[in-house]
Design an enzyme around this catalytic site. Structure first.
Site, short mmCIF file in Angstrom:
data_model
loop_
_atom_site.label_atom_id
_atom_site.label_comp_id
_atom_site.label_asym_id
_atom_site.label_seq_id
_atom_site.Cartn_x
_atom_site.Cartn_y
_atom_site.Cartn_z
N THR A 129 1.38 3.09 -0.53
CA THR A 129 0.43 2.17 -1.16
C THR A 129 0.33 0.89 -0.34
O THR A 129 -0.75 0.33 -0.12
CB THR A 129 0.88 1.83 -2.60
OG1 THR A 129 0.95 3.04 -3.37
CG2 THR A 129 -0.09 0.87 -3.26
N GLU A 130 1.47 0.43 0.12
CA GLU A 130 1.56 -0.75 0.97
C GLU A 130 0.77 -0.51 2.26
O GLU A 130 -0.01 -1.37 2.70
CB GLU A 130 3.02 -1.00 1.28
CG GLU A 130 3.35 -2.28 2.00
CD GLU A 130 4.86 -2.43 2.15
OE1 GLU A 130 5.48 -3.02 1.24
OE2 GLU A 130 5.42 -1.92 3.15
#
Length: 205
Positions: A98-99
């Site tokens: 997600t990062e």
């Protein structure tokens, strides 16, 4: 990465206007804590601090599997450079992926400089999603199927930046008209704003 030549990659036209961004951090570290926190990433973080480079590193007390917080994503937006430490189990973490998707978004939106580092993993395996990366995405298809393609694209895009440095070295070699030692693809790849990164290192190194 498009079809720009190495010259335009290194030295964009000064006449091109770009939005001004405010930065809280010089560097944002993206890494899989259980793989590298006590080894490579820890040494890198301390070295950056010693050189006066303001660096964001997520708190080691964060619970495994916890949802990524808005403040964490904001830190990416407020960083000039992101160092992505690809390790064997990087892709097994939905947090890391997600990062990474946010990092790619910022790369396109605000020309964020990204430096991929390959720690105990073959860059081609990362780029082509083989080995542990293939296994990790097979598991994500069970729990995070709606995000898998976005995550795959993000990993391939960032790992693929290694090719840009080869173009830059080729261009420098041409300009200097002599042999330049080759750069190992196992060390680091960098995004098109390599000149900015080099300037930062010279000032703060």
């Amino acid at each position: 990465m498009g079809t720009k030549n190495a010259s335009s990659l290194c030295f964009p036209s000064s006449s091109t206007s770009a939005p001004r961004w405010t930065y809280e951090y010089d560097v944002f570290l993206s890494f899989r804590g259980s793989d590298t926190r006590k080894k490579f990433t820890s040494h890198l973080y301390e070295a950056l601090k010693r050189n006066g480079i303001t660096t964001f590193r997520h708190d080691k007390s964060l619970n495994r599997g916890a949802f990524i917080k808005p403040e964490h994503l904001k830190a990416i937006e407020e960083s000039k450079i992101v160092v992505v430490v690809f390790s064997r189990d990087y892709a097994s973490s939905s947090w890391c992926l997600t990062e990474l998707a946010k990092i790619v978004e910022c790369m396109d939106k605000k020309k964020l400089t990204i430096l991929p580092v390959f720690h105990d993993v073959d860059p081609s395996d990362v780029r082509k999603l083989r080995g542990t990366f293939e296994d990790a995405f097979a598991k994500h298809l069970i729990d995070n199927i709606e995000n898998v393609q976005t995550w795959k694209d993000a990993v391939s895009d960032v790992a693929g930046l290694i090719k840009v440095i080869k173009k830059i070295i080729k261009w420098i070699n041409y300009e200097l008209d002599h042999e330049v030692p080759s750069v190992s693809e196992h060390l680091v790849g960098m995004e098109s704003r390599v000149k900015e990164m080099l300037d930062l290192c010279l000032v703060k190194g």
